[in-house]
Design a protein around this motif. Sequence first.
Motif, PDB file in Angstrom:
ATOM      1  N   UNK A   1       0.365  -0.689  -0.158  1.00 23.05           N
ATOM      2  CA  UNK A   1       0.169  -0.170  -0.065  1.00 23.05           C
ATOM      3  C   UNK A   1       0.926   1.491   0.082  1.00 23.05           C
ATOM      4  N   UNK A   2      -0.220   2.549  -0.141  1.00 19.31           N
ATOM      5  CA  UNK A   2       1.114   3.449  -0.862  1.00 19.31           C
ATOM      6  C   UNK A   2       0.854   4.120   1.124  1.00 19.31           C
ATOM      7  N   UNK A   3       1.123   5.592   1.343  1.00 23.54           N
ATOM      8  CA  UNK A   3       0.719   6.068   2.385  1.00 23.54           C
ATOM      9  C   UNK A   3      -0.215   6.722   2.831  1.00 23.54           C
ATOM     10  N   UNK A   4      -1.224   6.275   1.596  1.00 25.69           N
ATOM     11  CA  UNK A   4      -3.027   7.430   1.635  1.00 25.69           C
ATOM     12  C   UNK A   4      -3.278   5.644   1.934  1.00 25.69           C
ATOM     13  N   UNK A   5      -3.182   4.409   1.512  1.00 29.12           N
ATOM     14  CA  UNK A   5      -4.008   3.650   1.890  1.00 29.12           C
ATOM     15  C   UNK A   5      -4.346   2.750   0.751  1.00 29.12           C
ATOM     16  N   UNK A   6      -3.732   3.788  -0.144  1.00 26.73           N
ATOM     17  CA  UNK A   6      -4.274   2.704  -1.236  1.00 26.73           C
ATOM     18  C   UNK A   6      -3.671   1.431  -1.928  1.00 26.73           C
TER      19      UNK A   6
ATOM     20  N   UNK B   1      -0.426  -3.004  -4.939  1.00 27.63           N
ATOM     21  CA  UNK B   1      -0.445  -4.184  -5.468  1.00 27.63           C
ATOM     22  C   UNK B   1       0.267  -5.522  -4.350  1.00 27.63           C
ATOM     23  N   UNK B   2       1.206  -6.435  -5.133  1.00 23.35           N
ATOM     24  CA  UNK B   2       2.151  -7.779  -4.145  1.00 23.35           C
ATOM     25  C   UNK B   2       2.680  -7.782  -4.425  1.00 23.35           C
ATOM     26  N   UNK B   3       3.919  -8.175  -3.727  1.00 25.04           N
ATOM     27  CA  UNK B   3       5.441  -8.063  -3.634  1.00 25.04           C
ATOM     28  C   UNK B   3       5.422  -9.299  -4.649  1.00 25.04           C
ATOM     29  N   UNK B   4       6.490  -9.528  -5.586  1.00 22.60           N
ATOM     30  CA  UNK B   4       6.268 -10.351  -6.814  1.00 22.60           C
ATOM     31  C   UNK B   4       7.505 -11.044  -7.159  1.00 22.60           C
TER      32      UNK B   4
ATOM     33  N   UNK C   1       4.138  -6.008  -7.712  1.00 24.78           N
ATOM     34  CA  UNK C   1       3.407  -6.572  -9.400  1.00 24.78           C
ATOM     35  C   UNK C   1       1.991  -5.623  -9.057  1.00 24.78           C
ATOM     36  N   UNK C   2       1.733  -4.790  -9.798  1.00 28.30           N
ATOM     37  CA  UNK C   2       0.409  -3.997  -9.993  1.00 28.30           C
ATOM     38  C   UNK C   2      -0.554  -4.762 -10.057  1.00 28.30           C
ATOM     39  N   UNK C   3      -1.796  -3.841  -9.038  1.00 27.74           N
ATOM     40  CA  UNK C   3      -3.364  -4.239  -9.312  1.00 27.74           C
ATOM     41  C   UNK C   3      -4.082  -3.411 -10.771  1.00 27.74           C
TER      42      UNK C   3
ATOM     43  N   UNK D   1       5.219  -3.759 -13.509  1.00 24.27           N
ATOM     44  CA  UNK D   1       6.063  -3.989 -11.865  1.00 24.27           C
ATOM     45  C   UNK D   1       6.543  -2.515 -11.441  1.00 24.27           C
ATOM     46  N   UNK D   2       7.020  -2.700 -10.502  1.00 25.52           N
ATOM     47  CA  UNK D   2       7.064  -0.870  -9.414  1.00 25.52           C
ATOM     48  C   UNK D   2       8.215  -1.687  -8.736  1.00 25.52           C
ATOM     49  N   UNK D   3       9.443  -0.785  -9.130  1.00 22.19           N
ATOM     50  CA  UNK D   3      10.952  -1.468  -8.808  1.00 22.19           C
ATOM     51  C   UNK D   3      10.617  -0.713  -7.169  1.00 22.19           C
ATOM     52  N   UNK D   4      10.798  -1.463  -5.881  1.00 19.90           N
ATOM     53  CA  UNK D   4      11.244  -0.423  -4.980  1.00 19.90           C
ATOM     54  C   UNK D   4      12.462  -0.798  -4.052  1.00 19.90           C
TER      55      UNK D   4
END
Length: 169
Positions: free
Chosen positions: A107-112, A115-118, A132-134, A140-143
């Motif tokens: 989730x982001x800090x706003x609570x949205x 996705x899930x860690x793939x 992996x984004x919903x 994919x977002x790399x964090x």
Amino acid sequence: MGHFCIGKITGTHGIRGTLKVFPTTDDPKRFELLDEAIFDLKGKKEIFKIKKAAYHKNMVLLTVDGIDDINIAEKYKGASILITDDKAIPLEEDEYYARDLYDMDVYNEKGDKIGVIDDIFFTAANDVYVVKTDDNPKNNILVPAIKDCILSVDVKERKMVIHLLEGMA
């Protein structure tokens, strides 16, 4: 009881059955603390007593009872080296096992929900979580696993809250 993978046998070293192991643990020196380990080769598990652990570059050189010849050692190439949960190094505060993060909701800090860690990339500087984004599973977002990005991790609730730095999404 569960298992942790602490290394992967990549080849042999010398002719006396020494195994060359790529460590998948944060602390390769932990091989010295083990008296035995489980070798998992394509689902077939065998327990071996560890005689010696040495280090060469980024590899662990492992000598075990029962493998004393290069021809025997070759058969274990590709095997994972496992330990049981009770032999795992205890976690410090704000630490968690990588295996507990896979498929965790992000989730982001706003609570949205994002996705899930793939997947997880283990790099020299820091781990990188592949989310992996919903809204677009192909995107994919790399964090990076750094305090600026990872705000909280709740293993029991299976929830991670992240802060996306500018240009990450």
